[in-house]
Design a protein around this motif. Structure first.
Motif, mmCIF file in Angstrom:
data_model
loop_
_atom_site.group_PDB
_atom_site.id
_atom_site.type_symbol
_atom_site.label_atom_id
_atom_site.label_comp_id
_atom_site.label_asym_id
_atom_site.label_seq_id
_atom_site.Cartn_x
_atom_site.Cartn_y
_atom_site.Cartn_z
ATOM 1 N N THR A 146 15.322 51.442 -17.134
ATOM 2 C CA THR A 146 14.113 52.233 -17.480
ATOM 3 C C THR A 146 13.274 51.972 -16.201
ATOM 4 N N GLU A 147 11.841 52.731 -16.423
ATOM 5 C CA GLU A 147 10.933 52.491 -15.390
ATOM 6 C C GLU A 147 10.365 50.999 -15.070
ATOM 7 N N ASP B 151 29.403 71.534 -15.625
ATOM 8 C CA ASP B 151 29.501 72.811 -16.689
ATOM 9 C C ASP B 151 28.122 73.354 -16.465
ATOM 10 N N PRO B 152 27.891 74.650 -15.798
ATOM 11 C CA PRO B 152 26.581 75.329 -15.866
ATOM 12 C C PRO B 152 26.039 75.666 -17.388
ATOM 13 N N THR B 153 26.889 75.485 -18.250
ATOM 14 C CA THR B 153 26.435 75.980 -19.625
ATOM 15 C C THR B 153 26.340 74.948 -20.519
ATOM 16 N N ALA B 154 26.463 73.713 -19.917
ATOM 17 C CA ALA B 154 26.298 72.534 -21.020
ATOM 18 C C ALA B 154 25.215 72.393 -21.749
ATOM 19 N N LYS B 155 25.275 71.867 -23.053
ATOM 20 C CA LYS B 155 24.177 71.638 -23.715
ATOM 21 C C LYS B 155 23.996 70.437 -24.193
ATOM 22 N N LEU B 156 22.819 69.798 -24.165
ATOM 23 C CA LEU B 156 22.685 68.283 -24.484
ATOM 24 C C LEU B 156 21.785 68.105 -25.451
ATOM 25 N N ILE B 157 22.279 67.330 -26.656
ATOM 26 C CA ILE B 157 21.301 66.499 -27.706
ATOM 27 C C ILE B 157 21.136 65.273 -27.308
ATOM 28 N N VAL B 158 19.702 64.858 -26.890
ATOM 29 C CA VAL B 158 19.244 63.667 -26.763
ATOM 30 C C VAL B 158 18.825 63.018 -28.127
ATOM 31 N N TYR B 159 19.818 62.197 -28.593
ATOM 32 C CA TYR B 159 19.353 61.707 -29.952
ATOM 33 C C TYR B 159 18.809 60.273 -29.973
ATOM 34 N N LEU B 160 17.776 60.031 -30.635
ATOM 35 C CA LEU B 160 16.852 58.879 -30.799
ATOM 36 C C LEU B 160 16.789 58.426 -32.198
ATOM 37 N N HIS B 161 17.619 57.365 -32.554
ATOM 38 C CA HIS B 161 17.990 56.888 -33.662
ATOM 39 C C HIS B 161 16.669 56.002 -34.413
ATOM 40 N N ALA C 11 13.752 57.377 -20.250
ATOM 41 C CA ALA C 11 14.749 57.229 -19.317
ATOM 42 C C ALA C 11 16.046 58.025 -19.860
ATOM 43 N N ALA C 12 16.363 58.319 -20.911
ATOM 44 C CA ALA C 12 17.355 59.226 -21.492
ATOM 45 C C ALA C 12 17.083 60.592 -21.044
ATOM 46 N N LEU C 13 15.861 61.077 -21.154
ATOM 47 C CA LEU C 13 15.432 62.307 -20.614
ATOM 48 C C LEU C 13 15.554 62.530 -19.009
ATOM 49 N N ARG C 14 15.114 61.536 -18.257
ATOM 50 C CA ARG C 14 15.241 61.479 -16.839
ATOM 51 C C ARG C 14 16.839 61.303 -16.729
ATOM 52 N N PHE C 15 17.582 60.743 -17.218
ATOM 53 C CA PHE C 15 19.041 60.816 -16.832
ATOM 54 C C PHE C 15 19.612 62.173 -17.044
ATOM 55 N N ALA C 16 19.154 62.778 -18.346
ATOM 56 C CA ALA C 16 19.616 64.136 -18.337
ATOM 57 C C ALA C 16 19.090 65.164 -17.290
ATOM 58 N N LEU C 17 17.935 65.209 -17.089
ATOM 59 C CA LEU C 17 17.273 65.988 -16.082
ATOM 60 C C LEU C 17 17.885 65.936 -14.528
ATOM 61 N N GLU C 18 17.492 64.453 -14.048
ATOM 62 C CA GLU C 18 17.713 64.152 -12.774
ATOM 63 C C GLU C 18 19.232 63.826 -12.234
#
Length: 396
Positions: A46-47, A93-103, A155-162
């Motif tokens: 994390t940051e 995968d140029p078509t991959a779709k991701l669910i970022v799940y926060l419990h 941190a999860a979103l940054r992992f997905a994006l960057e």
């Protein structure tokens, strides 16, 4: 009163993060019925220097295509997720779709309905899932605070994006209960600070703010926290004034609506190039650069967090989109009348309301059954994921 102290609030009432099953090894996802190496268990930085536990769950149709390579990988905790086969599959995968799940609160990554919900989301779709344990939960370092959990979501979103390199229009944020507040905080920060709009934000069994939620909240629907104090408003106000974390989700979502609405109707001083920082897929400079699709899903029979909390969020976030002839926001009765025109009633206690204004869509669904936890396993959540990804694919 012990409940007014920060330690008791954060360690027992708000987060209950020590309710961790030490006899369950969350680095062995096969124990929860996943295929060998369908889930990659790793830690994210994390940051502010914490290390949070994460699962990357492959959709079964994709897993089947790469089953042979995945089967030979070592199981258990992955020290370098970027060297894993599952990460390569996601990133390439140029078509991959991701669910970022926060419990929600209590337990750890696979607890309660979390593992079953991951199974449902990945069993037949092509959606990857990235789920995290917040600081202090499971094997994540640190102790939970409001600001800290928002950093964990970021941190999860940054992992997905960057790190994984996914564009935001192929990422949907799903938050359940406490996770809905984390989702609102992380999504608002990305919209405000980074100019990034995700495909959608789904809030399941959410609450408008912590004060209102605790006033009606009951643990497991049976043990009320502050509800008995409603008969003593002065004492209730005193106790609520001692809250160390506020979780003003409705206001954060309203901020997002205002940012997107303003940027699409006037200059507003926004950095209009920031919204495409991670995209690079649109060359149409005349297309609206900002969008928001917010989905509120709640079961009518939720005995933990009353479903009227979604009504409060809906009214708050729609406010910036509509004005009366005097240029002021509508009164609650006026807004309710307009909402009714956009509502499809689906039987006792069930309805769908949808408010569209340019590139802003606010959708509220009240489902008759599902309680507080099982609702994440019911059709409305997965169906809304499908709608969001379909709509995102149609944007210029």
């Amino acid at each position: 009163m012990l409940g007014t102290t920060p330690f008791v609030q954060r360690h027992s009432i708000l987060y209950a993060h020590k309710f961790y099953q030490f006899w369950q090894d969350s680095d062995q996802p096969q124990n929860w019925g996943f295929a060998r190496n369908q889930v990659t268990s790793f830690h994210l930085p994390t940051e502010d220097g914490e290390s949070i536990h994460a699962w990357h769950i492959l959709p079964l149709p994709v897993y089947r295509q790469h089953e042979e390579a995945l089967q030979v990988q070592q199981t258990g905790h992955c020290a370098d997720v970027t060297a894993s086969e599952s990460f390569r599959i996601l990133k390439e995968d140029p078509t991959a779709k991701l669910i970022v799940y926060l419990h929600g609160n209590a337990g750890h990554l696979p607890s309660v309905v979390r593992a079953p919900s991951f199974h449902m989301y990945t069993a037949t779709s092509n959606y990857h899932v990235l789920a995290i344990d917040y600081r202090g939960f499971g094997t994540s370092s640190g102790s939970p605070t409001e600001d800290g959990l928002i950093l964990d979501g970021c941190a999860a979103l940054r992992f997905a994006l960057e790190t994984a390199g996914l564009p935001p229009d192929r990422i949907v944020i799903v938050g359940h209960s406490l996770g809905s507040a984390v989702a609102a905080g992380a999504a608002e920060r990305y919209a405000r600070v980074h100019g990034v709009d995700f495909a959608g934000v789904i809030m399941v069994a959410s609450f408008s703010n912590l004060s209102d939620m605790l006033s009606g909240y009951a643990i497991a629907g049976l043990v009320p926290i502050l509800k008995p104090l409603r008969s003593y408003p002065r004492i209730l106000r005193l106790v609520l004034g001692c809250l160390v974390d506020r979780w003003e989700s409705a206001q954060r979502l309203r901020n997002m609506v205002s940012i997107v609405h303003r940027s699409n109707t006037e200059d507003g001083g926004e950095d209009k190039t920031a919204a495409h920082k991670y995209e690079g897929h649109s060359s149409d400079t005349n297309a609206p650069r900002r969008h928001l699709r917010l989905s509120l899903i709640h079961a009518a029979d939720d005995n933990d967090i009353p479903c009227i909390e979604d009504d409060k969020i809906f009214a708050t976030v729609v406010g910036p989109l509509v004005r009366n002839e005097a240029g002021k926001e509508l009164s609650p009765p006026e807004l309710l009348a307009l909402k009714e025109q956009r509502t499809n009633h689906l039987g006792k206690g069930a309805f769908v309301s949808e408010w569209r204004d340019g590139n802003v869509t606010i959708r509220q669904e009240r489902f008759p059954h599902g309680g507080h936890n099982d609702i994440v396993l019911f059709p409305p959540v997965l169906l809304e994921m499908m709608r969001i990804f379909e709509e995102a694919a149609q944007r210029p």
